[in-house]
Design an enzyme around this catalytic site. Structure first.
Site, short mmCIF file in Angstrom:
data_model
loop_
_atom_site.label_atom_id
_atom_site.label_comp_id
_atom_site.label_asym_id
_atom_site.label_seq_id
_atom_site.Cartn_x
_atom_site.Cartn_y
_atom_site.Cartn_z
N LYS A 128 -4.18 -9.90 -6.14
CA LYS A 128 -5.51 -10.21 -5.61
C LYS A 128 -6.55 -9.22 -6.15
O LYS A 128 -6.23 -8.07 -6.44
CB LYS A 128 -5.50 -10.21 -4.07
CG LYS A 128 -5.50 -8.86 -3.42
CD LYS A 128 -5.95 -8.96 -1.95
CE LYS A 128 -6.13 -7.53 -1.40
NZ LYS A 128 -6.79 -7.44 -0.14
N LYS A 144 0.83 -1.21 0.00
CA LYS A 144 0.00 0.00 0.00
C LYS A 144 0.85 1.26 0.00
O LYS A 144 0.45 2.28 -0.55
CB LYS A 144 -0.97 0.00 1.19
CG LYS A 144 -2.04 -1.05 1.03
CD LYS A 144 -3.43 -0.57 1.31
CE LYS A 144 -4.42 -1.59 0.77
NZ LYS A 144 -5.75 -1.48 1.25
N LYS A 164 -10.98 -4.04 -4.24
CA LYS A 164 -12.00 -3.04 -4.55
C LYS A 164 -11.38 -1.67 -4.76
O LYS A 164 -12.04 -0.77 -5.28
CB LYS A 164 -13.07 -3.01 -3.47
CG LYS A 164 -12.60 -2.79 -2.05
CD LYS A 164 -13.81 -2.66 -1.16
CE LYS A 164 -13.76 -3.52 0.08
NZ LYS A 164 -12.67 -3.19 1.00
P1 ATP Z 1 -8.70 -2.83 -0.19
O1 ATP Z 1 -8.69 -3.45 -1.55
O2 ATP Z 1 -9.39 -1.52 -0.11
O3 ATP Z 1 -7.39 -2.87 0.51
P2 ATP Z 1 -9.75 -5.28 0.77
O4 ATP Z 1 -10.97 -5.64 0.02
O5 ATP Z 1 -8.49 -5.98 0.51
O6 ATP Z 1 -9.60 -3.72 0.67
P3 ATP Z 1 -11.21 -5.49 3.26
O7 ATP Z 1 -12.39 -4.79 2.79
O8 ATP Z 1 -10.85 -5.07 4.61
O9 ATP Z 1 -9.93 -5.36 2.34
O10 ATP Z 1 -11.42 -7.06 3.22
C1 ATP Z 1 -12.51 -7.71 3.80
C2 ATP Z 1 -12.29 -9.19 3.71
O11 ATP Z 1 -12.22 -9.63 2.35
C3 ATP Z 1 -10.98 -9.65 4.36
O12 ATP Z 1 -11.26 -10.80 5.12
C4 ATP Z 1 -10.09 -9.98 3.21
O13 ATP Z 1 -9.17 -10.99 3.54
C5 ATP Z 1 -11.08 -10.48 2.18
N1 ATP Z 1 -10.58 -10.30 0.83
C6 ATP Z 1 -10.25 -9.13 0.23
N2 ATP Z 1 -9.84 -9.32 -1.03
C7 ATP Z 1 -9.91 -10.67 -1.26
C8 ATP Z 1 -9.62 -11.50 -2.40
N3 ATP Z 1 -9.21 -10.99 -3.53
N4 ATP Z 1 -9.82 -12.84 -2.26
C9 ATP Z 1 -10.27 -13.35 -1.11
N5 ATP Z 1 -10.56 -12.63 -0.02
C10 ATP Z 1 -10.39 -11.30 -0.07
#
Ligand code: ATP
Ligand code: LTN
Length: 340
Positions: free
Chosen positions: A204, A122, A207
Site C-alpha cells: 500500500k 510494522k 506516508k
Molecule cells: P502510516 O503509513 O504512517 O502507517 P497510514 O497513512 O497508513 O500511516 P493513517 O494516517 O492513520 O495511516 O491513515 C489514515 C487513513 O488513510 C486511514 O483510513 C487509512 O485506511 C487510509 N489509508 C492509508 N493508506 C492508504 C492507502 N494506501 N490506500 C487507501 N487508504 C489508505
C-alpha cells in the site's frame, strides 16, 4: 404567535475517523479516506481527529512531529471540513482517549492482538522498536471510536481488521456489563480503498515509506507529481486494461478512476492503442487537478497559526463533553469510585 410546529429531532448517525500525523499525507490517504470524510460530514454528525497518540508508536523527531500535527489539522480544514459543523480535534488534547484505552486493554486478549497484520508488518519494519504501544495500537483505536458512540467509521481497506477488533471489544464489554457502546460499522469506499505504492504496487502507498518515489504527497507540486507518475513501475505488456499481473497499471487505473469518475472499461476503451506514456500523462494531469484545491486551501490554513489553535481548542472542548460522558459510564460499570 408562531404557527410553526417543530418536527421531532431525528438523531443523525455519528461518524468518526482519525489520521495519524506520521508523515505528510499521501494520495492514498486522500482517495482512501479523506475524500470520503467531506462527503459523509455533510450528511452525518462527524468527529475527526489527528491521531497523535497513535503516531508515537513509531519514533518521531519532536520538531518534525509538531509540524506534522499542525499540517494534518490544516489538511482537515483544507479538504473542506467545517469546524462549526464537525468536531475536529487533536487526540492527545482529550485525555479520555488514553484513559479508556487503558481500561479496554484489560478487556482485550494478548492472542487477538498478536493476529493483527499491521502489527506484524510494522514490527518487521521497525525491528529495533517493537514497543508495547505498537502492540496495543488497535485498542487505542477502539477507544477513539467507542468514546463517541460512532455508528460508522470511514477508513481505507487496511484498517478493516482494526475495526473488527473494536467491534469485538465493544460487544464483549456490553455482554459483561450492559449495553454501553454502539457497535461501529466500517465504511470502506469502493474506489480508492487501497492505493498502492508507485514503486512496489503490491504494497500500500504509505506516508512512512522511506522511498518518496513510492508515494504522492497531497502537497507535492505538479511537476513532482508528473515525475513520480512517469517513473511508476508498470509492466512490459504496453496495453492499458485492468488485469492479472498488471499491478502497476491496475493501480494507476484505480487512481485515474477515482479522480475522473470513469470506470475501468471506459478507461481501457479511451486508451486503446495508446501507450503507457500517454496514459501516465493523463493520470498525472488528473491527480494534479484533484489535489490543486486542497493544496491551495492548505497553504492558507497553515499560515494562520492562531486560527488553527482556536479550531483545536474548540474541537477538544466539544469532543471532551461527549468522550467524558462515555468514560464515566464505563468507569461506573467497572466499579471505579467516580471523582466528584
Ligand atoms: P502510516 O503509513 O504512517 O502507517 P497510514 O497513512 O497508513 O500511516 P493513517 O494516517 O492513520 O495511516 O491513515 C489514515 C487513513 O488513510 C486511514 O483510513 C487509512 O485506511 C487510509 N489509508 C492509508 N493508506 C492508504 C492507502 N494506501 N490506500 C487507501 N487508504 C489508505
Ligand atoms: N489506525 C488508523 C488511524 C486511526 C483511526 C482511529 C481510524 C486512529 N484512530 C479511529 C479510524 C477510527 C489508521 O488509519 N492507520
Amino acid at each position: 404567535m408562531s404557527t410553526e410546529t417543530t418536527a421531532p429531532a431525528v438523531q443523525k448517525k455519528r461518524i468518526l475517523s482519525c489520521i495519524q500525523p506520521s508523515g505528510i499525507p499521501t494520495l492514498g490517504n486522500y482517495l482512501g479516506a479523506l475524500k470520503n470524510w467531506k462527503k459523509l460530514a455533510d450528511t452525518f454528525d462527524g468527529t475527526f481527529a489527528v491521531a497523535d497518540l497513535h503516531a508515537i508508536t513509531v519514533r518521531q523527531d519532536p520538531a518534525t512531529f509538531r509540524k506534522q500535527i499542525n499540517q494534518v489539522l490544516a489538511l482537515l480544514l483544507a479538504i473542506g471540513l467545517d469546524p462549526d459543523e464537525s468536531t475536529i480535534f487533536i487526540q492527545s488534547h482529550v485525555p479520555a482517549h488514553a484513559q479508556l484505552a487503558w481500561i479496554l486493554n484489560c478487556y482485550t486478549q494478548f492472542g487477538e492482538m498478536s493476529r493483527m497484520t499491521q502489527f506484524k508488518d510494522k514490527s518487521a519494519a521497525h525491528a529495533d522498536n517493537v514497543n508495547v504501544g505498537l502492540f496495543a495500537y488497535p485498542v487505542l483505536m477502539a477507544a477513539d471510536i467507542l468514546l463517541y458512540q460512532a455508528d460508522l467509521v470511514p477508513v481505507g481497506a487496511d484498517q478493516k481488521q482494526h475495526l473488527e477488533i473494536a467491534r469485538d471489544i465493544a460487544n464483549r464489554f456490553n455482554t459483561i456489563y450492559s449495553p454501553t457502546f454502539t457497535i461501529p460499522e466500517p465504511y470502506i469506499g469502493k474506489q480508492g480503498a487501497r492505493v498502492m505504492s508507485l514503486q512496489a504496487p503490491n504494497k500500500k502507498m504509505s506516508k512512512s515509506d522511506p522511498n518518496p518515489k513510492g508515494y504522492i504527497s497531497v502537497f507535492d507540486e505538479p511537476n513532482v507529481i508528473v515525475k513520480k507518475i512517469k517513473s511508476a513501475v508498470t509492466d512490459c505488456d504496453g496495453k492499458v486494461f485492468y488485469g492479472e499481473g498488471k499491478d502497476g497499471i491496475n493501480n494507476l487505473m484505480g487512481i485515474y478512476s477515482c479522480c475522473t469518475g470513469l470506470d475501468y472499461d471506459r478507461i481501457a476503451h479511451d486508451f486503446d492503442g495508446k501507450g503507457y506514456g500517454e496514459f501516465k500523462a493523463a493520470v498525472a494531469d488528473a491527480v494534479v487537478e484533484e489535489l490543486r484545491p486542497v493544496r491551495e486551501r492548505f497553504a492558507q490554513y497553515i499560515a494562520d497559526k492562531g486560527y488553527l489553535e482556536e479550531v483545536a481548542a474548540k474541537g477538544a472542548a466539544r469532543a471532551a463533553r461527549v468522550a467524558d460522558r462515555t468514560l464515566m459510564k464505563v468507569m461506573k460499570k467497572v466499579g471505579f469510585v467516580l471523582p466528584k
